[in-house]
Design an enzyme around this catalytic site. Structure first.
Site, PDB file in Angstrom:
ATOM      1  CE  LYS A 169      -0.276  56.144   2.518  1.00 11.85           C
ATOM      2  NZ  LYS A 169      -0.979  54.851   2.346  1.00 11.85           N
ATOM      3  CD  GLU A 242      15.211  51.041  -0.945  1.00 11.44           C
ATOM      4  OE1 GLU A 242      15.273  50.160  -1.824  1.00 11.44           O
ATOM      5  OE2 GLU A 242      16.189  51.391  -0.282  1.00 11.44           O
ATOM      6  CB  CYS A 276      11.015  44.170  -2.708  1.00  8.43           C
ATOM      7  SG  CYS A 276      12.014  44.255  -1.211  1.00  8.43           S
ATOM      8  CD  GLU A 374       7.504  43.548  -7.727  1.00  7.38           C
ATOM      9  OE1 GLU A 374       6.761  44.531  -7.876  1.00  7.38           O
ATOM     10  OE2 GLU A 374       8.366  43.465  -6.835  1.00  7.38           O
TER      11      GLU A 374
HETATM   12  P1  NAD Z   1       2.054  50.572  -3.888  1.00  8.24           P
HETATM   13  O1  NAD Z   1       2.942  51.353  -4.768  1.00  8.24           O
HETATM   14  O2  NAD Z   1       0.700  50.236  -4.377  1.00  8.24           O
HETATM   15  O3  NAD Z   1       1.821  51.347  -2.506  1.00  8.24           O
HETATM   16  C1  NAD Z   1       2.890  51.716  -1.676  1.00  8.24           C
HETATM   17  C2  NAD Z   1       2.465  52.889  -0.796  1.00  8.24           C
HETATM   18  O4  NAD Z   1       2.231  54.024  -1.606  1.00  8.24           O
HETATM   19  C3  NAD Z   1       1.149  52.648  -0.034  1.00  8.24           C
HETATM   20  O5  NAD Z   1       1.277  53.195   1.259  1.00  8.24           O
HETATM   21  C4  NAD Z   1       0.130  53.420  -0.862  1.00  8.24           C
HETATM   22  O6  NAD Z   1      -0.995  53.848  -0.125  1.00  8.24           O
HETATM   23  C5  NAD Z   1       0.968  54.596  -1.308  1.00  8.24           C
HETATM   24  N1  NAD Z   1       0.496  55.268  -2.519  1.00  8.24           N
HETATM   25  C6  NAD Z   1      -0.262  54.781  -3.529  1.00  8.24           C
HETATM   26  N2  NAD Z   1      -0.444  55.737  -4.470  1.00  8.24           N
HETATM   27  C7  NAD Z   1       0.188  56.850  -4.059  1.00  8.24           C
HETATM   28  C8  NAD Z   1       0.407  58.150  -4.607  1.00  8.24           C
HETATM   29  N3  NAD Z   1      -0.103  58.519  -5.782  1.00  8.24           N
HETATM   30  N4  NAD Z   1       1.153  59.027  -3.910  1.00  8.24           N
HETATM   31  C9  NAD Z   1       1.708  58.698  -2.726  1.00  8.24           C
HETATM   32  N5  NAD Z   1       1.541  57.481  -2.154  1.00  8.24           N
HETATM   33  C10 NAD Z   1       0.805  56.556  -2.816  1.00  8.24           C
HETATM   34  O7  NAD Z   1       2.865  49.269  -3.457  1.00  8.24           O
HETATM   35  P2  NAD Z   1       2.368  48.067  -2.539  1.00  8.24           P
HETATM   36  O8  NAD Z   1       1.415  47.216  -3.320  1.00  8.24           O
HETATM   37  O9  NAD Z   1       1.942  48.564  -1.215  1.00  8.24           O
HETATM   38  O10 NAD Z   1       3.729  47.275  -2.315  1.00  8.24           O
HETATM   39  C11 NAD Z   1       4.226  46.321  -3.185  1.00  8.24           C
HETATM   40  C12 NAD Z   1       5.349  46.884  -4.018  1.00  8.24           C
HETATM   41  O11 NAD Z   1       6.365  47.414  -3.177  1.00  8.24           O
HETATM   42  C13 NAD Z   1       6.049  45.837  -4.858  1.00  8.24           C
HETATM   43  O12 NAD Z   1       6.307  46.361  -6.126  1.00  8.24           O
HETATM   44  C14 NAD Z   1       7.334  45.586  -4.119  1.00  8.24           C
HETATM   45  O13 NAD Z   1       8.401  45.079  -4.888  1.00  8.24           O
HETATM   46  C15 NAD Z   1       7.630  46.939  -3.598  1.00  8.24           C
HETATM   47  N6  NAD Z   1       8.544  46.860  -2.464  1.00  8.24           N
HETATM   48  C16 NAD Z   1       9.812  47.304  -2.626  1.00  8.24           C
HETATM   49  C17 NAD Z   1      10.701  47.181  -1.577  1.00  8.24           C
HETATM   50  C18 NAD Z   1      12.114  47.655  -1.699  1.00  8.24           C
HETATM   51  O14 NAD Z   1      12.763  47.777  -0.672  1.00  8.24           O
HETATM   52  N7  NAD Z   1      12.639  47.929  -2.864  1.00  8.24           N
HETATM   53  C19 NAD Z   1      10.285  46.611  -0.379  1.00  8.24           C
HETATM   54  C20 NAD Z   1       8.979  46.167  -0.266  1.00  8.24           C
HETATM   55  C21 NAD Z   1       8.094  46.301  -1.321  1.00  8.24           C
END
Ligand code: NAD
Length: 523
Positions: A169, A242, A276, A374
């Protein structure tokens, strides 16, 4: 009805963040679509696992060949949907995936092979132990938009090569890149149902979490990660999380200011700060503070902001305006509390609604949101420290613990401090690049997550560990089975003395008593 984020009620709208142009509208997968995809994946997984590692390696090789052949098209697709410069799409996305494939091709056979487990306990010497790594079955992957290709692809390759089927997804902002990954995998020979993409938003992700997947690998924000962990706990679904970071960079008093400032500027502004592993907090020894700030300002002012498709661009747009507003709020909060803007600090509306100037902030403190939450945008907040001790304390004064970096001319000193920093990775004299080291585990501590992706440990996450215990004396009753009584107790004490007593005499006497264990009458 479309929202300001480009999400329609049952449609996912893919938008170019540099221009606002709609790239494509896609159907949003509902709960039933997700359940059906997971059921198809389960149906296909058995044959995929039975294919064997060597055949799967051949398919991975073909994927790698095709990705290499189509590298420019894939990089451009990433730039169109996520905004980053094409050069960055090539280095931080395409190269990372090509090399992850290289790592798996070279190592997976050795890493997934059964492992003998010799026994040290004399009582169990007649057994042969073996560690077996089995695929989980169906692995669900939920990914973010900031590295829309390298994050889901590296996780997917590890899951597939271990014999799992995958339902991905992707972020609602970068569905097209995920579909490009799907096309490459299918063309390389991965069966249609063994890798499937379900396009959708948070509700689609939630449906995947609640479906009958056997493991979930989630990459995204801490807030969503916590919701997912709570849902997963209900049925003890194993998860890798992650999550976000607030990575500190320490510039020690012996650091090369030119090198450290170049690292800080790249580490903070790469992907418009939406990494990240971005440098989100920078701490500089007071003796270098003014010099370091001057170098950062000069270098930041030379950066060219623009659409990622322009080969001259260093910093592209942010993904959407909501993300940009978070950056503005953090900068405003910092300035209200006494920080100074030394470069940037404003939008660039002439370029488009998602462009923000790379920003350098001085005199920040830990009371400011910019040093605690962040920011995920192109901001480099810089703070002075007076001793190594204080620098380590400041680095650890955070709810996050993804990565950190230390700049020093003395690697021994750098390593000593690195060991004291609470983070999944600490780099000495580099930033961010650990993500591109295919052998290195990627993941965080504290709120930055649970588990690891990449390398040997990322591969281990995609397998269930089974211990196989085979007794080489099938016709013999085991001495610890029933047949207790005073004699048994004495004989067992004798055995314990034989194995663990300090004096030779006690051990010999123990051995004589323990002999009775073998000959006694048992049920
Ligand atoms: P997000 O948490 O908003 O969304 C991530 C994913 O989760 C998306 O595909 C979204 O549709 C899905 N999602 C949202 N709500 C959900 C739910 N209730 N249940 C299941 N899935 C759901 O994050 P984002 O804005 O897409 O990404 C940015 C964040 O990701 C930042 O905090 C960044 O630091 C983090 N990130 C971490 C890493 C790592 O490796 N640690 C890498 C990249 C990004």
């Amino acid at each position: 009805m479309a929202t300001d984020l480009g999400i329609a009620v049952a449609k996912i709208v893919s938008v170019n963040p540099a221009t606002g142009t709609v790239l494509r509208e896609l159907e949003c997968a509902g709960k039933n679509d997700v359940l059906a995809a997971v059921a198809r994946a389960r149906g296909a997984q058995g044959m995929w696992a039975e294919l064997g590692v060597r055949r799967r390696i051949a398919i991975l090789r073909e994927f790698q060949r095709r990705l290499h052949e189509n590298k420019s098209e894939i990089a451009e697709a990433i730039t169109h949907e996520a905004g980053k410069p094409v050069a960055e799409a090539l280095t931080t996305e395409v190269l990372v995936v090509l090399d992850a494939a290289r790592f798996l091709i070279d190592n997976v056979y050795r890493l997934l092979r059964d492992e003998p487990l010799p026994h040290g306990n004399l009582a169990t010497r007649f057994k042969s132990g073996r560690l077996v790594r089995e695929p989980y079955g169906v692995v669900g992957i939920i990914s973010p938009w900031n590295y829309p290709f390298s994050i889901p692809a590296t996780e997917t390759l590890a899951a597939l090569i271990a014999g799992n089927a995958v339902v991905l997804k992707p972020s609602e902002f970068t569905s097209l890149v995920a579909l490009a990954l799907q096309s490459l995998l299918h063309a390389a020979g991965v069966p249609q149902h063994v890798f499937q993409v379900v396009v959708g938003d948070g509700a689609t992700g939630a449906a995947l979490v609640h479906s009958k997947i056997d493991k979930l690998v989630f990459t995204g924000s801490v807030a969503t990660g916590k919701r997912i962990a709570a849902a997963a706990a209900e049925r003890l679904l194993p998860v890798v999380l992650e999550l976000g970071g607030k990575d500190p960079m320490l510039v020690l008093d012996d650091a090369d200011v030119d090198v450290a400032s170049s690292a800080a500027v790249w580490g903070a502004f790469l992907n418009a700060g939406q990494a990240c592993l971005s440098v989100e907090r920078c701490y500089v020894h007071r003796s270098l503070y003014a010099l370091f700030l001057k170098a950062c300002i000069e270098k930041t002012q030379q950066l060219r902001v623009g659409p990622g498709t322009d080969s001259e661009t260093d910093v592209g747009p942010m993904i959407h305006e909501r993300q940009l507003r978070i950056v503005e709020e953090h900068v405003k909060d910092a300035v209200t509390r006494g920080a100074r803007i030394l470069a940037g600090g404003m939008r660039l509306p002439d370029l488009g609604k998602n462009f923000y100037m790379p920003t350098v902030l001085a005199d920040v403190t830990h009371e400011m949101r910019i040093m605690r939450e962040e920011t995920f945008g192109p901001v480099l907040p810089v703070m002075a420290f007076d001793s190594d001790e204080e620098a380590v304390w400041l680095a650890n004064d955070s709810e996050y613990g993804l990565a950190a970096s230390i700049f020093t001319r003395d690697n021994t000193r750098g390593e000593r401090l690195a060991r004291r920093i609470m983070a999944g990775t600490v780099m000495v004299n580099d930033v961010v690049s650990c993500f591109g080291i295919s052998e290195a585990p990627h993941g965080g501590v504290k709120s930055s997550g649970i588990g690891r992706t990449h390398g040997r440990f990322g591969l281990e996450e995609m397998t269930r560990l089974k211990y196989l215990d085979i007794d080489r004396m099938p016709g013999m009753k085991k001495v610890w089975w029933y047949g207790y009584g005073m004699n048994f107790t004495r004989q067992m004490e004798g055995f314990l003395n034989f194995r663990f007593a300090r004096s030779l005499g006690a051990r010999l006497r123990g051995a004589l008593r323990a002999v009775g264990l073998v000959n006694r009458k048992q049920l």
